[in-house]
Design an enzyme around this catalytic site. Structure first.
Site, PDB file in Angstrom:
ATOM      1  N   HIS A   8      28.833  38.096  -5.747  1.00  0.00           N
ATOM      2  CA  HIS A   8      29.262  38.012  -6.925  1.00  0.00           C
ATOM      3  C   HIS A   8      28.678  39.221  -8.090  1.00  0.00           C
ATOM      4  O   HIS A   8      27.723  39.811  -7.774  1.00  0.00           O
ATOM      5  CB  HIS A   8      29.210  36.766  -7.778  1.00  0.00           C
ATOM      6  CG  HIS A   8      27.757  36.487  -8.235  1.00  0.00           C
ATOM      7  ND1 HIS A   8      26.835  36.939  -9.165  1.00  0.00           N
ATOM      8  CD2 HIS A   8      26.916  35.555  -7.462  1.00  0.00           C
ATOM      9  CE1 HIS A   8      25.585  36.498  -8.998  1.00  0.00           C
ATOM     10  NE2 HIS A   8      25.622  35.688  -7.766  1.00  0.00           N
ATOM     11  N   HIS A 154      27.463  34.032  -3.195  1.00  0.00           N
ATOM     12  CA  HIS A 154      26.358  34.351  -3.562  1.00  0.00           C
ATOM     13  C   HIS A 154      25.333  34.958  -2.286  1.00  0.00           C
ATOM     14  O   HIS A 154      25.611  34.883  -1.213  1.00  0.00           O
ATOM     15  CB  HIS A 154      25.464  32.837  -3.990  1.00  0.00           C
ATOM     16  CG  HIS A 154      26.737  32.243  -4.890  1.00  0.00           C
ATOM     17  ND1 HIS A 154      26.500  32.428  -6.149  1.00  0.00           N
ATOM     18  CD2 HIS A 154      27.553  31.462  -4.596  1.00  0.00           C
ATOM     19  CE1 HIS A 154      27.499  31.566  -6.766  1.00  0.00           C
ATOM     20  NE2 HIS A 154      28.179  31.003  -5.772  1.00  0.00           N
TER      21      HIS A 154
END
Length: 208
Positions: A8, A154
């Site tokens: 992200h 992530h």
């Protein structure tokens, strides 16, 4: 088949080097711009599917990519959520070392054998991410033409995916650096997956 793993975009906590874990932190304005740049880069690769962690920072990035690449639906999968750091979330490594000196020492020395207070066990974390990766490889390996799948998540899940393909021990988890908005790619199929790119940020360089 091509699995494109996207970390992200930037959040305030990534900028300040704080443990984020399962805390639901939104993107900064820079993080939102990074999502646009990722989307522009991915348009050339013509992705066919998109998956996302349910956490806001990943989903916001995935939404920008989905709109830019005309990819729908975004498939949410809990298994690619970040590992929980429990009481360490919101703290910097220096904060943790100061407040939890013995625990922090164990974290650095033992890695997989130590879990932060009220955090998630790394073995359990590994199990859920590997389950996701193996399911993708199994479900899409036989498709023709070979799909290009975007996975927005992530640093933790991406590290697990890369270590799984490399057949590397979980102890190597902290040896992989993954920047916000970076791209890592796994190609091949269920029988022979291989890594073709790790932590690339070239799509951001001229625009930051």
């Amino acid at each position: 088949m091509k699995l494109i793993f996207i970390r992200h975009g930037e959040t305030l906590w990534t900028r300040e080097m704080r443990y984020q874990g399962r805390s639901d932190i939104p993107l900064t304005e820079k993080g939102k711009r990074q999502g646009v740049l990722i989307s522009k880069y991915l348009q050339k690769l013509k992705p066919t599917h998109i998956y996302s962690s349910p956490l806001k920072r990943a989903y916001e990035t995935a939404l920008t990519i989905s709109e830019g690449c005309k990819l729908k639906p975004i498939i949410i999968d809990e298994r690619i959520s970040e590992i929980s750091f429990g009481k360490w979330e919101g703290l910097t490594p220096a904060d943790v070392e100061s407040r939890y000196p013995q625990e922090f020492k164990l974290w650095l020395e033992q890695g997989t054998a130590f879990t932060p207070p009220q955090g998630e066990d790394k073995r359990s974390f590994e199990k859920r991410v590997v389950s996701f990766l193996k399911e993708l490889l199994k479900d899409y390996s036989s498709q023709t033409p070979a799909p290009t799948i975007v996975i927005v998540c992530h640093g933790g899940p991406i590290r697990i995916a890369l270590l799984t393909v490399l057949k590397s021990p979980l102890q190597s988890f902290q040896l992989l650096k993954l920047d916000p908005a970076s791209i890592s790619i796994i190609e091949g199929d269920e029988k022979f997956p291989y890594i073709s790119l790790v932590n690339s940020t070239s799509h951001l360089e001229e625009n930051e």
